[in-house]
Design a protein around this motif. Structure first.
Motif, PDB file in Angstrom:
ATOM      1  N   GLY A  56       0.789  -1.217   0.000  1.00 24.45           N
ATOM      2  CA  GLY A  56       0.000   0.000   0.000  1.00 24.45           C
ATOM      3  C   GLY A  56       0.824   1.270   0.000  1.00 24.45           C
ATOM      4  N   LEU A  57       2.143   1.151   0.150  1.00 24.81           N
ATOM      5  CA  LEU A  57       3.013   2.329   0.163  1.00 24.81           C
ATOM      6  C   LEU A  57       3.786   2.500  -1.144  1.00 24.81           C
ATOM      7  CD1 LEU A  57       4.402   2.177   3.820  1.00 24.81           C
ATOM      8  CD2 LEU A  57       2.495   3.520   2.929  1.00 24.81           C
ATOM      9  N   CYS A  58       4.399   1.435  -1.617  1.00 27.31           N
ATOM     10  CA  CYS A  58       5.189   1.554  -2.854  1.00 27.31           C
ATOM     11  C   CYS A  58       4.506   0.921  -4.047  1.00 27.31           C
ATOM     12  CB  CYS A  58       6.570   0.940  -2.657  1.00 27.31           C
ATOM     13  SG  CYS A  58       6.578  -0.873  -2.506  1.00 27.31           S
ATOM     14  N   GLY A  59       3.445   0.155  -3.827  1.00 27.16           N
ATOM     15  CA  GLY A  59       2.743  -0.477  -4.931  1.00 27.16           C
ATOM     16  C   GLY A  59       3.381  -1.751  -5.438  1.00 27.16           C
ATOM     17  N   SER A  60       4.531  -2.106  -4.904  1.00 24.43           N
ATOM     18  CA  SER A  60       5.252  -3.338  -5.278  1.00 24.43           C
ATOM     19  C   SER A  60       5.569  -3.388  -6.766  1.00 24.43           C
ATOM     20  CB  SER A  60       4.426  -4.585  -4.896  1.00 24.43           C
ATOM     21  OG  SER A  60       4.034  -4.543  -3.557  1.00 24.43           O
ATOM     22  N   GLY A  61       5.663  -2.213  -7.395  1.00 23.68           N
ATOM     23  CA  GLY A  61       5.942  -2.194  -8.829  1.00 23.68           C
ATOM     24  C   GLY A  61       4.837  -2.841  -9.634  1.00 23.68           C
ATOM     25  N   ASP A  62       3.581  -2.672  -9.172  1.00 24.52           N
ATOM     26  CA  ASP A  62       2.406  -3.290  -9.811  1.00 24.52           C
ATOM     27  C   ASP A  62       2.485  -4.804  -9.822  1.00 24.52           C
ATOM     28  OD1 ASP A  62       1.227  -0.827 -10.352  1.00 24.52           O
ATOM     29  OD2 ASP A  62       2.288  -0.617 -12.257  1.00 24.52           O
ATOM     30  N   LYS A  63       3.279  -5.368  -8.906  1.00 25.62           N
ATOM     31  CA  LYS A  63       3.358  -6.809  -8.755  1.00 25.62           C
ATOM     32  C   LYS A  63       2.979  -7.182  -7.331  1.00 25.62           C
ATOM     33  CE  LYS A  63       7.092  -7.225 -12.155  1.00 25.62           C
ATOM     34  NZ  LYS A  63       8.484  -7.703 -12.395  1.00 25.62           N
ATOM     35  N   CYS A  64       2.814  -8.469  -7.082  1.00 21.59           N
ATOM     36  CA  CYS A  64       2.462  -8.895  -5.734  1.00 21.59           C
ATOM     37  C   CYS A  64       3.677  -8.794  -4.818  1.00 21.59           C
ATOM     38  CB  CYS A  64       1.905 -10.316  -5.744  1.00 21.59           C
ATOM     39  SG  CYS A  64       3.006 -11.541  -6.427  1.00 21.59           S
ATOM     40  N   ILE A  65       3.405  -8.762  -3.513  1.00 19.74           N
ATOM     41  CA  ILE A  65       4.467  -8.636  -2.520  1.00 19.74           C
ATOM     42  C   ILE A  65       5.332  -9.893  -2.525  1.00 19.74           C
ATOM     43  CG2 ILE A  65       4.934  -8.504  -0.041  1.00 19.74           C
ATOM     44  CD1 ILE A  65       2.495  -6.747   0.259  1.00 19.74           C
ATOM     45  N   LEU A  66       6.638  -9.679  -2.519  1.00 20.83           N
ATOM     46  CA  LEU A  66       7.602 -10.768  -2.496  1.00 20.83           C
ATOM     47  C   LEU A  66       8.378 -10.692  -1.188  1.00 20.83           C
ATOM     48  CD1 LEU A  66       8.878 -13.107  -4.127  1.00 20.83           C
ATOM     49  CD2 LEU A  66      10.549 -11.453  -4.981  1.00 20.83           C
ATOM     50  N   GLY A  67       8.340 -11.771  -0.413  1.00 18.40           N
ATOM     51  CA  GLY A  67       8.978 -11.766   0.894  1.00 18.40           C
ATOM     52  C   GLY A  67       7.950 -11.576   1.993  1.00 18.40           C
ATOM     53  N   PRO A  68       8.371 -11.269   3.208  1.00 15.76           N
ATOM     54  CA  PRO A  68       7.419 -11.077   4.308  1.00 15.76           C
ATOM     55  C   PRO A  68       6.377 -10.013   3.984  1.00 15.76           C
ATOM     56  CG  PRO A  68       9.648 -11.211   5.157  1.00 15.76           C
ATOM     57  CD  PRO A  68       9.773 -11.143   3.662  1.00 15.76           C
ATOM     58  N   ARG A  69       5.156 -10.281   4.376  1.00 18.59           N
ATOM     59  CA  ARG A  69       4.036  -9.358   4.145  1.00 18.59           C
ATOM     60  C   ARG A  69       3.497  -8.883   5.485  1.00 18.59           C
ATOM     61  NH1 ARG A  69      -1.848 -11.373   1.857  1.00 18.59           N
ATOM     62  NH2 ARG A  69      -2.992  -9.410   2.136  1.00 18.59           N
ATOM     63  N   PHE A  70       3.215  -7.611   5.581  1.00 21.76           N
ATOM     64  CA  PHE A  70       2.664  -7.024   6.796  1.00 21.76           C
ATOM     65  C   PHE A  70       1.252  -6.553   6.478  1.00 21.76           C
ATOM     66  CE2 PHE A  70       7.209  -6.794   6.867  1.00 21.76           C
ATOM     67  CZ  PHE A  70       7.565  -7.113   8.161  1.00 21.76           C
ATOM     68  N   ARG A  71       0.245  -7.232   7.038  1.00 20.59           N
ATOM     69  CA  ARG A  71      -1.154  -6.920   6.741  1.00 20.59           C
ATOM     70  C   ARG A  71      -1.812  -6.290   7.954  1.00 20.59           C
ATOM     71  NH1 ARG A  71      -5.243 -11.665   5.058  1.00 20.59           N
ATOM     72  NH2 ARG A  71      -4.698 -12.359   7.153  1.00 20.59           N
ATOM     73  N   CYS A  72      -2.401  -5.129   7.735  1.00 22.19           N
ATOM     74  CA  CYS A  72      -3.119  -4.457   8.819  1.00 22.19           C
ATOM     75  C   CYS A  72      -4.410  -5.208   9.102  1.00 22.19           C
ATOM     76  CB  CYS A  72      -3.415  -3.009   8.431  1.00 22.19           C
ATOM     77  SG  CYS A  72      -4.292  -2.093   9.728  1.00 22.19           S
TER      78      CYS A  72
END
Length: 329
Positions: free
Chosen positions: A178-194
């Motif tokens: 939600g901050l960098c957009g992951s380069g329009d790709k899914c998150i790679l590595g640990p994910r922090f979900r609110c």
């Protein structure tokens, strides 16, 4: 007031107070956690902020060092073996064996009479038994260098785990930062979900920014595994896809394939850059949902294979077969 079997809801008051959970009364409302999970998740998030982040990065650096050391050892051993193999090939082409002491003897020139350890007519003494024989009757030298040395099974496990240690290389499908957009790709590595926002996640790189760019007091769930339960999805993963052993949730559901598989980062192709080898293990023990998730040791203890990566080689009796790197099990 909720009935005994009524699901919790998000309650919004007209006074403008933060939304509350009708199940436990906590504010703000928690979309992504059950009432009994909120406090443990809060404690885990607090521990992360108070030193867990640094400990994680230290673990990551340690895994990288171990893998690098193992790779360096393999390269050094392979270089030594290559030199030995080259020397053995030369001996096989140019030397024969002394019938008495089995030493390798080279004929430089002259007649076929050979004396082990010196020239046939004296001089040029070297280690040998002095036995006189005919070059034509001597047996040819056979190379003794075997196959190139390999990393020990323990070392192979280190290399196999490195790509997924503590969430490294895990692809969280359909989730973007939600901050960098992951380069329009899914998150790679640990994910922090609110757990309080309807849809907000953050990647490892941007996680330190949450303190100043997200709602104060919100709790984040630290996800080292993707949340997709492959056992509940009516999808048969193709052969050659890269996969990783993942830890089952507390209430796993086994699907048609009989296992729960964590698809690794190269999840769309036929294994480009993926490890290859000859060791395979059958997927799907009840404790963990993938290939050989827990093995029984001779002493009765259980060995956790969580984090090992390999290639899917099809199914056997309703369970996936995961091929691990050379010597990994």
């Amino acid at each position: 007031v909720l009935g005994a079997r009524e699901a919790r809801r998000r309650w919004v008051c007209a006074c403008g107070a933060p939304p509350a959970c009708t199940g436990c009364g906590a504010t703000p409302y928690h979309y992504h956690a059950q009432c009994q999970e909120v406090q443990p998740l809060r404690a885990r998030w607090l521990a992360w902020l108070q030193g867990g982040r640094e400990a994680y990065k230290g673990l990551e650096r340690r895994a990288a060092r171990e893998a690098t050391a193992q790779q360096a050892a393999l390269r050094e051993a392979s270089a030594r073996h290559a030199e030995l193999a080259q020397d053995e090939e030369w001996k096989a082409a140019n030397c024969r064996l002394c019938p008495r002491c089995r030493s390798a003897v080279e004929k430089i020139n002259g007649c076929n009479t050979i004396v082990c350890g010196q020239n046939a007519h004296g001089g040029n003494r070297q280690p040998g038994c002095g036995h006189r024989f005919s070059w034509k009757d001597a047996k040819p030298y056979e190379p003794t260098a075997g196959r190139a040395p390999k990393i020990s099974p323990a070392g192979q496990l280190t290399l196999a785990r490195r790509g997924a240690v503590s969430g490294r290389g895990v692809r969280h499908l359909f989730a973007q930062c939600g901050l960098c957009g992951s380069g329009d790709k899914c998150i790679l590595g640990p994910r922090f979900r609110c757990i309080h926002c309807f849809n907000f996640s953050c990647c490892m790189k941007c996680e330190p920014r949450l303190a100043g760019e997200h709602e104060e007091g919100h709790v984040f769930e630290i996800m080292f595994e993707d949340e997709i339960d492959w056992g509940k999805i009516d999808i048969v993963l193709p052969r050659g896809i890269r996969a990783r052993i993942k830890r089952r949730r507390s209430t796993p559901a086994v699907g048609a394939a009989g296992v729960e598989v964590g698809v690794a980062s190269s999840s769309t192709g036929g294994g480009g850059g993926a490890p290859s080898g000859a060791a395979s293990s059958t997927a799907g023990p009840p404790q963990l949902g993938s290939a050989g998730a827990r093995k029984r040791r001779a002493g009765g203890d259980e060995e956790d294979d969580t984090g090992l990566e390999g290639l899917l080689r099809g199914q056997k009796r309703g369970k996936y077969v995961l091929e691990l790197p050379d010597g990994a099990g």
